[in-house]
Every structure is written in C-alpha cells, then in structure tokens.
Write a protein that holds these residues in place. Structure first.
Motif, mmCIF file in Angstrom:
data_model
loop_
_atom_site.group_PDB
_atom_site.id
_atom_site.type_symbol
_atom_site.label_atom_id
_atom_site.label_comp_id
_atom_site.label_asym_id
_atom_site.label_seq_id
_atom_site.Cartn_x
_atom_site.Cartn_y
_atom_site.Cartn_z
ATOM 1 N N LEU A 10 0.860 -1.190 0.000
ATOM 2 C CA LEU A 10 0.000 0.000 0.000
ATOM 3 C C LEU A 10 0.897 1.240 0.000
ATOM 4 O O LEU A 10 1.509 1.566 1.015
ATOM 5 N N THR A 11 0.963 1.895 -1.135
ATOM 6 C CA THR A 11 1.854 3.032 -1.290
ATOM 7 C C THR A 11 1.028 4.308 -1.415
ATOM 8 O O THR A 11 0.011 4.313 -2.112
ATOM 9 N N GLY A 12 1.463 5.371 -0.753
ATOM 10 C CA GLY A 12 0.717 6.620 -0.857
ATOM 11 C C GLY A 12 1.194 7.669 0.121
ATOM 12 O O GLY A 12 1.260 8.850 -0.199
ATOM 13 N N HIS A 13 1.557 7.233 1.342
ATOM 14 C CA HIS A 13 2.032 8.216 2.326
ATOM 15 C C HIS A 13 3.355 8.813 1.864
ATOM 16 O O HIS A 13 4.163 8.149 1.212
ATOM 17 N N LYS A 14 3.551 10.072 2.239
ATOM 18 C CA LYS A 14 4.848 10.701 2.003
ATOM 19 C C LYS A 14 5.631 10.609 3.307
ATOM 20 O O LYS A 14 5.226 11.158 4.312
ATOM 21 N N GLY A 15 6.737 9.898 3.270
ATOM 22 C CA GLY A 15 7.534 9.728 4.482
ATOM 23 C C GLY A 15 7.045 8.554 5.312
ATOM 24 O O GLY A 15 6.178 7.767 4.891
ATOM 25 N N ARG A 16 7.608 8.494 6.499
ATOM 26 C CA ARG A 16 7.404 7.397 7.439
ATOM 27 C C ARG A 16 5.922 7.102 7.732
ATOM 28 O O ARG A 16 5.152 8.021 7.959
ATOM 29 N N VAL A 17 5.553 5.820 7.720
ATOM 30 C CA VAL A 17 4.213 5.430 8.165
ATOM 31 C C VAL A 17 4.357 4.882 9.585
ATOM 32 O O VAL A 17 5.037 3.893 9.813
ATOM 33 N N TRP A 18 3.727 5.585 10.520
ATOM 34 C CA TRP A 18 3.879 5.216 11.932
ATOM 35 C C TRP A 18 2.840 4.193 12.382
ATOM 36 O O TRP A 18 3.180 3.209 13.023
ATOM 37 N N GLY A 19 1.574 4.447 12.101
ATOM 38 C CA GLY A 19 0.530 3.618 12.701
ATOM 39 C C GLY A 19 -0.388 3.001 11.675
ATOM 40 O O GLY A 19 -0.430 3.416 10.517
ATOM 41 N N ALA A 20 -1.133 1.976 12.120
ATOM 42 C CA ALA A 20 -2.104 1.324 11.240
ATOM 43 C C ALA A 20 -3.078 0.544 12.099
ATOM 44 O O ALA A 20 -2.729 0.091 13.182
ATOM 45 N N ASP A 21 -4.301 0.404 11.611
ATOM 46 C CA ASP A 21 -5.263 -0.435 12.319
ATOM 47 C C ASP A 21 -6.279 -1.011 11.336
ATOM 48 O O ASP A 21 -6.790 -0.296 10.476
ATOM 49 N N TRP A 22 -6.545 -2.301 11.483
ATOM 50 C CA TRP A 22 -7.578 -2.945 10.678
ATOM 51 C C TRP A 22 -8.937 -2.490 11.182
ATOM 52 O O TRP A 22 -9.137 -2.365 12.398
ATOM 53 N N HIS A 23 -9.885 -2.315 10.277
ATOM 54 C CA HIS A 23 -11.264 -2.080 10.696
ATOM 55 C C HIS A 23 -11.745 -3.366 11.377
ATOM 56 O O HIS A 23 -11.422 -4.468 10.919
ATOM 57 N N PRO A 24 -12.532 -3.260 12.479
ATOM 58 C CA PRO A 24 -12.881 -4.486 13.225
ATOM 59 C C PRO A 24 -13.789 -5.454 12.475
ATOM 60 O O PRO A 24 -13.798 -6.654 12.784
ATOM 61 N N THR A 25 -14.579 -4.947 11.517
ATOM 62 C CA THR A 25 -15.523 -5.857 10.855
ATOM 63 C C THR A 25 -15.416 -5.858 9.336
ATOM 64 O O THR A 25 -15.571 -6.886 8.695
ATOM 65 N N ASN A 26 -15.135 -4.705 8.759
ATOM 66 C CA ASN A 26 -15.089 -4.637 7.295
ATOM 67 C C ASN A 26 -13.718 -4.995 6.761
ATOM 68 O O ASN A 26 -12.741 -4.994 7.485
ATOM 69 N N ASN A 27 -13.656 -5.217 5.470
ATOM 70 C CA ASN A 27 -12.388 -5.448 4.816
ATOM 71 C C ASN A 27 -11.762 -4.081 4.523
ATOM 72 O O ASN A 27 -11.737 -3.626 3.387
ATOM 73 N N ALA A 28 -11.305 -3.429 5.584
ATOM 74 C CA ALA A 28 -10.783 -2.066 5.438
ATOM 75 C C ALA A 28 -9.723 -1.828 6.503
ATOM 76 O O ALA A 28 -9.641 -2.569 7.490
ATOM 77 N N LEU A 29 -8.907 -0.806 6.306
ATOM 78 C CA LEU A 29 -7.902 -0.467 7.310
ATOM 79 C C LEU A 29 -7.541 1.007 7.187
ATOM 80 O O LEU A 29 -7.894 1.671 6.208
ATOM 81 N N ALA A 30 -6.841 1.490 8.204
ATOM 82 C CA ALA A 30 -6.408 2.883 8.211
ATOM 83 C C ALA A 30 -4.917 2.940 8.511
ATOM 84 O O ALA A 30 -4.392 2.088 9.226
ATOM 85 N N THR A 31 -4.236 3.921 7.921
ATOM 86 C CA THR A 31 -2.807 4.129 8.193
ATOM 87 C C THR A 31 -2.570 5.612 8.464
ATOM 88 O O THR A 31 -3.371 6.457 8.044
ATOM 89 N N CYS A 32 -1.469 5.918 9.163
ATOM 90 C CA CYS A 32 -1.169 7.323 9.450
ATOM 91 C C CYS A 32 0.334 7.510 9.526
ATOM 92 O O CYS A 32 1.080 6.534 9.656
ATOM 93 N N GLY A 33 0.776 8.762 9.465
ATOM 94 C CA GLY A 33 2.221 8.959 9.508
ATOM 95 C C GLY A 33 2.684 10.380 9.604
ATOM 96 O O GLY A 33 1.966 11.301 9.985
ATOM 97 N N GLU A 34 3.946 10.502 9.220
ATOM 98 C CA GLU A 34 4.694 11.742 9.274
ATOM 99 C C GLU A 34 4.058 12.856 8.421
ATOM 100 O O GLU A 34 4.204 14.034 8.720
ATOM 101 N N ASP A 35 3.341 12.452 7.359
ATOM 102 C CA ASP A 35 2.762 13.458 6.450
ATOM 103 C C ASP A 35 1.478 14.078 6.994
ATOM 104 O O ASP A 35 0.767 14.779 6.265
ATOM 105 N N LYS A 36 1.134 13.787 8.272
ATOM 106 C CA LYS A 36 -0.004 14.401 8.979
ATOM 107 C C LYS A 36 -1.354 13.979 8.415
ATOM 108 O O LYS A 36 -2.355 14.650 8.645
ATOM 109 N N THR A 37 -1.369 12.911 7.626
ATOM 110 C CA THR A 37 -2.656 12.462 7.080
ATOM 111 C C THR A 37 -2.989 11.053 7.572
ATOM 112 O O THR A 37 -2.122 10.315 8.034
#
Lengths: 335, 152
Positions: A10-37
């Motif tokens: 999964l490519t898209g963040h600019k710079g370091r990706v710090w955190g991530a979490d799977w959605h508890p029920t759906n086939n989805a997830l979230a990521t976050c990082g240095e780029d403040k998004t």
C-alpha cells in the motif's frame, strides 16, 4: 519454517508510516504517519486502494490510530498534543471531537472492549482515560502519573476494563478502577526490560501479555489472580503479573511493535532491522514456563525500520505492517 | 549566554582527501567508508565556539565505523567536557547531517565515546529513540539551531 507471503503493498504516504489499524468488521484499514494524514484503504477486487485521505486536523505527525470496537469511530493520536475523533455520521469522515490536555506529543490511543472508554498516553509521562459521555462528548475520567518517563503505548485488556501502558522508563503498568470511589489506580508494575518498552499486546484470553523493547527482547507475562493454584502471592489482594518467558537472540535492533493473534496464538514483531518475525508457542510449552519458537522471519520485509504489525481480526493469518520506507504491506502467513 | 568550556583544546584539521582516479570513474562501485562519513560531519559547527567538531576533537575518523554491506554506520563523539549540556544537541546535529546525506538504507547509531560524559547513558538512549528524534525535528526552534550547526 513457515513463511510470510506478500499479498499487497500500500503506497501513498509521504515519508514514514507510523501507525495502522484494521477495521474491526469490514475489509478495510487505516494508516497514518509523518505526512499528517490518515489514509483509509479498502479492498476492491484484488487491489487495496485509498478510499479517503483525512487531513487538516493535525498540525504535526500522526503517531497512532485506533478504530472503536463498533467500527464507527476512528481515534488519531498526534505529536501536536491532541487526539482527534472521527466519525461518518454525515456520510463522510469528519473530525467531530478533539481531546486536549496532554502537555506534549500523544504517542498512542486505544479503545476499551466496550467502546465506552478511550485511553491516550504522552511524552508528558501521563496516561489519560476518557469516558465517552455522549454524542461527540468525552470526559476525562483519570490522569495517571505512575510512569517516570515518556509513555509509548496504551492497550486495553480484551475482556475487562483493565489498561496496560508501556514506557521509556523500561516498565509496564496496569490500571483498574476502584469500584468503591471510581478512582483509577495503578495496580501493578512489570519490571524486567532493560530499556524502553515500545509496545505490548494481550493474548486472546487476557491472562497473558507480550511486550517488546529496545533491549531487543520479547517478554511473556502471566497473570495470577488471588487464590491462584500455583501459590503465587498476591499481597495487595489483586492480580500479579510475572515474566514467565524471555525471547532473546532473534532481534538485532529495537523491537517497535508486537501483535498477538487471538485466533491463532501467533505473535508477530516489527523490528528496526527491517524484519517481520512470527513466533509460535512450542508443543511442549507449559503455563508456568512457556516456550516460543520462531516460525517465520521475513528478511527485508521493508527497506527500512518496521514500525507496526497487526494481525487481521476478520481474516485469519493476514498481517499488516508499516515502515519508515513509506509503505504499508499485507502479508499472508503460510504454514 | 555563558560559555561552559572557556578554553577548549583546539586541534589541527586533517588534510583534504585526495581523490583517486578510480573514485572519479563512475563505472566503479565505491562503497561508503569511514573517511567519507568523517568528511560529512567534521565541518559541523560547535554550538558554542566558532570551531568545527573536528577542531575540538568531538569527532574523529577512528571513532567511526562503517559496514557498507550491512548498512550500518556508527559514530562515537566525545564532548569537550564531561558535563557538557550541549551533548544531546551535538549528537542530534550529527544524526541529522547523516540522515540527510546518507542513503536511507543506512542505520545510523550516534553515541557518546564510552566514559567521556556524566550522562552518557541517558544521552545515548535519547539519541537512539527515533520517535523522540522525529518529534524534536518537528520543533521549529530546535531545527533552526541544528541547521546553523550543520551549515557549512
């Protein structure tokens, strides 16, 4: 040896990706990082794509994110000293509450099993517990100052309202609410690591905890309740945690994250040597002296430090990892 | 601001490196070595004196190790006095300079030369904590000071 098969990058963040979490029920997830998004990803056909990018809510690095157990809310912890709560009541994700109070960087955020409590921790050495008081309303229920240094991680017990925290002061602490006066207090301090404890993870039962550290070891801690059959003393009439296993000699640098899969019992680690490793409890392991063996070691899992690992709650054997190299990856554990 | 170390020992700068013909040949792979890393950090300015880290013997080529194949760079630096309050800032400047100059594959370790500072362990722990380093580098005042130190 088993192996980790790379499924998606999964490519898209600019710079370091710090955190991530799977959605508890759906086939989805979230990521976050240095780029403040925050990027929200979901699977379409055989590809994982960015569905939404959440930005403009944090002014500095977003260190960690966590879905509420119901999957309706997302919390994000930032170096800007705030925690944002996002929901999609309006149809799209919006930040409808910002939790303020920490003096500096917020390092980790976690929801309790029921979803009614939220915890954050910070460089300011404190752990805060927030009560979900109503629509978009959060009340501070406790400020816990038990640690003497930067607090790196908070994790709730999988079944009851017990909170664990890990710190730069080399210890892990457990907290519980006293039903008599509704005060949260530290009920246990787990000492043994010789450097920063970066992360902690309970097993599926909640009776064991795994921790990982800058000292390059993983430790397994066992909970003993008052009146336990092993005869472990519980002087304060409350649970006692003892280190029953140290996994040493495998990691060559700091271990930044650990994940204990409730379905398979497998432990995954994220290491500063770019390797993702998987450990399994040995067949001849016992409760008092468990043994773990390494069952997979993915060299060059990323091209830089691995920051997080998370087993998927919905598809057994899927593992998510993030890295300083800017990518998140999804792996399948192949037996 | 009062100077902590009024009269530091000042040492001679080393000679410029002679560039060999093989180094100028782009077809020859030229791995990173200690001298190259030393050249990257020797001109960093001391936060209190108008002198370079090389001239104060804060950095020395023989206290640098490079393992090009395993992507490891280790730099030991020696504060001018054992209670130097600038130790963390100096270490951070070395770290930032190397983070910006070396390819991202390198794991950079910056530590105080053993036995040369009273808070050696605490400073080393802080410099090794990439999360705290990342947070420090988002501090606009601090990054300005570091940029002044590493500006040539």
């Amino acid at each position: 040896m088993s192996r980790l098969e790379l499924q998606h990058t999964l490519t898209g963040h600019k710079g370091r990706v710090w955190g991530a979490d799977w959605h508890p029920t759906n086939n989805a997830l979230a990521t976050c990082g240095e780029d403040k998004t925050i990027r929200l990803w979901s699977q379409e056909g055989n590809r994982w794509i960015t569905k939404t990018i959440l930005s403009d809510s944090h002014t500095r690095t977003i260190r960690d994110i966590a879905w509420s157990p119901c999957g309706q809310f997302l919390a994000s912890a930032s170096f800007d000293a705030t925690t944002a709560i996002w929901d999609r009541k309006s149809g799209q994700f919006e930040c409808n509450a910002t939790l303020e109070g920490h003096e500096n960087e917020v390092k980790s955020v976690c929801w309790s099993k029921s979803g009614s409590l939220l915890s954050t921790c910070s460089r300011d050495k404190s752990v805060w517990i927030w009560e979900v008081a109503g629509e978009d309303e959060f009340e501070c229920a406790a400020v816990l100052n038990a640690h003497t240094q930067d607090v790196k991680k908070v994790t709730w017990h999988p079944h009851v309202d017990i909170l664990a925290s890990a710190s730069y002061d080399n210890t892990i602490k457990m907290y519980k609410e006293d039903p008599a006066d509704n005060d949260w207090t530290c009920i246990s301090t787990l000492t043994g690591h010789t450097s920063t404890v970066w992360s902690i993870a309970f097993d599926g039962t909640g009776n064991r905890l795994a921790s990982c550290s800058d000292d390059r070891t993983v430790k397994i801690w066992q909970c003993y309740m008052p009146g336990n059959e092993e005869g472990i003393a519980t002087p304060d009439g409350d649970m006692v945690w003892k280190c029953v296993c140290t996994i040493a000699g495998h990691h060559t640098r700091s271990i930044y994250d650990i994940s204990w899969c409730p379905q398979t019992g497998l432990i995954a680690t994220a290491c500063g040597d770019d390797i993702v490793r998987v450990f399994k409890e040995s067949e001849n392991s016992t409760k008092l002296a468990p043994e773990f063996e390494i069952v997979a070691s993915q060299h060059g899992a990323h091209s830089q430090d691995v920051n997080t690992v998370k087993w998927c709650p919905t598809t057994t054997g899927l593992l998510l990892s993030t890295s300083d190299d800017g990518d998140a990856k999804i792996w399948k554990y192949e037996i | 601001m009062e100077l902590e170390n009024l009269n530091p020992n000042v040492y001679k700068k080393s000679a410029e490196r002679t560039v060999t013909t093989s180094e100028e040949d782009d077809s020859i792979v030229d791995p990173f070595d200690e001298r190259e890393v030393f050249d990257l950090i020797r001109a960093i300015n001391d936060p209190e004196h108008p002198l370079s880290l090389e001239e104060l013997h804060v950095v020395q080529q023989n206290l640098i190790t490079v393992d090009n194949e395993h992507n490891e760079v280790k730099v030991n630096f020696t504060p001018t006095i054992p209670h130097c309050s600038m130790a963390t800032l100096i270490g951070l400047s070395i770290r930032v300079k190397l983070l910006r100059s070396l390819p991202p594959r390198f794991k950079v370790t910056v530590e105080i030369t053993p036995g040369t500072h009273s808070s050696e362990h605490a400073v080393n722990k802080q410099l090794a904590d990439k999360e705290r380093v990342a947070a420090a580098l988002e501090n606009s005042h601090l990054i300005e000071v570091i940029n002044q130190c590493i500006a040539v």
